[in-house]
Design a protein around this motif. Structure first.
Motif, short mmCIF file in Angstrom:
data_model
loop_
_atom_site.label_atom_id
_atom_site.label_comp_id
_atom_site.label_asym_id
_atom_site.label_seq_id
_atom_site.Cartn_x
_atom_site.Cartn_y
_atom_site.Cartn_z
N SER A 92 0.88 -1.33 -0.14
CA SER A 92 0.08 -0.11 0.03
C SER A 92 1.04 1.20 0.01
O SER A 92 1.88 1.46 0.73
N SER A 93 0.65 2.01 -0.57
CA SER A 93 1.31 3.39 -0.92
C SER A 93 0.57 4.43 -1.45
O SER A 93 -0.45 4.35 -2.11
N ASP A 94 1.06 5.65 -1.44
CA ASP A 94 0.43 6.99 -2.10
C ASP A 94 1.65 7.37 -3.08
O ASP A 94 2.95 7.32 -2.88
N PRO A 95 0.91 7.91 -4.33
CA PRO A 95 1.95 8.35 -5.03
C PRO A 95 2.50 9.73 -4.96
O PRO A 95 1.65 10.58 -4.32
N VAL A 96 3.58 10.13 -5.19
CA VAL A 96 4.32 11.26 -5.18
C VAL A 96 3.89 12.09 -6.33
O VAL A 96 3.97 11.65 -7.49
N PRO A 97 3.33 13.27 -6.01
CA PRO A 97 3.00 14.21 -7.12
C PRO A 97 4.33 14.47 -8.09
O PRO A 97 5.40 14.76 -7.49
N GLY A 98 4.25 14.43 -9.31
CA GLY A 98 5.42 14.50 -10.24
C GLY A 98 5.11 14.23 -11.42
O GLY A 98 3.80 14.00 -12.08
N ASP A 111 9.63 15.68 -9.20
CA ASP A 111 8.34 16.40 -8.22
C ASP A 111 8.41 17.91 -8.52
O ASP A 111 7.68 18.62 -7.81
N GLY A 112 9.17 18.44 -9.32
CA GLY A 112 9.24 19.91 -9.47
C GLY A 112 10.31 20.60 -9.06
O GLY A 112 10.66 21.43 -9.23
N GLU A 113 11.19 19.92 -8.03
CA GLU A 113 12.40 20.47 -7.34
C GLU A 113 13.35 19.57 -7.61
O GLU A 113 14.61 20.16 -7.70
N ASN A 114 13.17 18.31 -7.64
CA ASN A 114 14.38 17.34 -7.70
C ASN A 114 14.00 16.46 -8.93
O ASN A 114 12.81 15.95 -9.23
N GLU A 115 15.21 15.98 -9.58
CA GLU A 115 15.03 14.78 -10.58
C GLU A 115 15.74 13.66 -9.98
O GLU A 115 16.86 13.76 -9.57
N GLU A 116 15.31 12.61 -10.30
CA GLU A 116 16.02 11.22 -10.00
C GLU A 116 15.88 10.24 -11.03
O GLU A 116 14.76 9.83 -11.38
N ILE A 117 16.90 9.68 -11.55
CA ILE A 117 16.93 8.64 -12.55
C ILE A 117 16.10 7.28 -12.20
O ILE A 117 16.20 6.98 -11.01
N ILE A 118 15.42 7.00 -12.94
CA ILE A 118 14.59 5.69 -12.88
C ILE A 118 14.94 4.80 -14.08
O ILE A 118 15.19 5.25 -15.16
N GLU A 119 14.65 3.84 -13.86
CA GLU A 119 14.68 2.56 -15.11
C GLU A 119 13.73 2.98 -16.13
O GLU A 119 12.66 3.49 -15.79
N LEU A 120 14.07 2.77 -17.48
CA LEU A 120 13.16 2.86 -18.77
C LEU A 120 11.90 2.12 -18.59
O LEU A 120 10.83 2.46 -18.73
N ARG A 121 12.16 0.72 -17.79
CA ARG A 121 10.99 0.06 -17.59
C ARG A 121 10.12 0.57 -16.77
O ARG A 121 8.89 0.25 -16.69
#
Length: 237
Positions: A92-98, A111-121
């Protein structure tokens, strides 16, 4: 043995039995985890990877705190809680606005302030959950950053926008953000950051136009608009 002695020993016996039951529950093959489920958020490859270590383990024995920590480290979910349901570890979790940005360099979540690399998948799994913006390279993110606050905070109908394209290939060197609205057979070019604040109202205007002229979404060429901070211009269609 006197009755008073029995009453004195009994609580200790009960505690010992309870302790044995708890220890047994941790190591006996009960409540085995054979899959991962999510209560309200699509499961991404990143979430599966974070929880993979507990597959085949039992829920009482699984290192749930470690899984929760790994899940909380993902940039797009927060307030993680774990539970068990008929063989499944339920997240169970909440989505982070972004929103999600995809470029030739890879993919990131912002999220409008920071960028974080994620996998393409992960980016693919988040399609339809967050606005997705395609661009040539991450080096263009500073120009996009002026648009992001409005796109993150405004409750516009993201389900109608399947994709954004961002580029700075205009002759005057300015950048523009183009939103695709395939269900409305339309696209909207945001000519400046102030236009992003009017995107929700603009979609409502286009929806109303399609309701009054339904053939436009079925048989006519795609309608293209330019959106400025103070006006909406219909280019074609």
């Amino acid at each position: 043995m006197k009755r008073s002695e029995t009453l004195t020993i009994l609580p200790g016996v009960i505690l010992l039995v309870l302790a044995l039951v708890l220890v047994s529950a941790r190591y006996l093959p009960v409540m085995q985890i054979d899959r991962i489920e999510s209560a309200s958020f699509p499961i991404t490859p990143g979430m599966r990877k974070a929880a993979a270590a507990v597959i085949g383990d039992t829920y009482p024995h699984a290192e749930r705190r470690k899984v929760s920590t790994a899940l909380e480290a993902l940039p797009y979910i927060e307030n993680v809680a774990l539970s068990y349901n008929h063989g499944a570890l339920v997240i169970s979790s909440d989505p982070v606005p972004g929103l999600v940005v995809i470029a030739k360099d890879g993919a990131c979540f912002t999220d409008g302030e920071n960028e974080e690399i994620i996998e393409l998948r992960d980016a693919g799994a988040l399609y339809g959950v967050y606005p997705v913006i395609g661009m040539e390279s991450f080096k263009d993110i500073p120009m996009l950053s002026e648009y992001i606050p409005s796109l993150v905070s405004d409750p516009f109908k993201r389900s109608l926008i399947t994709w954004f394209d961002f580029g700075n290939n205009n002759e005057d060197g300015s950048a523009e953000l183009k939103a695709a609205l395939p269900e409305l057979n339309a696209s909207v070019i945001l000519k400046n950051p102030a236009a992003a604040e009017r995107l929700e109202d603009t979609i409502g205007i286009i929806e109303e136009s399609c309701r009054t002229n339904p053939g436009r979404t079925l048989f006519a060429p795609m309608t293209e608009y330019e959106l400025y901070g103070d006006r909406l211009v219909r280019l074609k269609g």
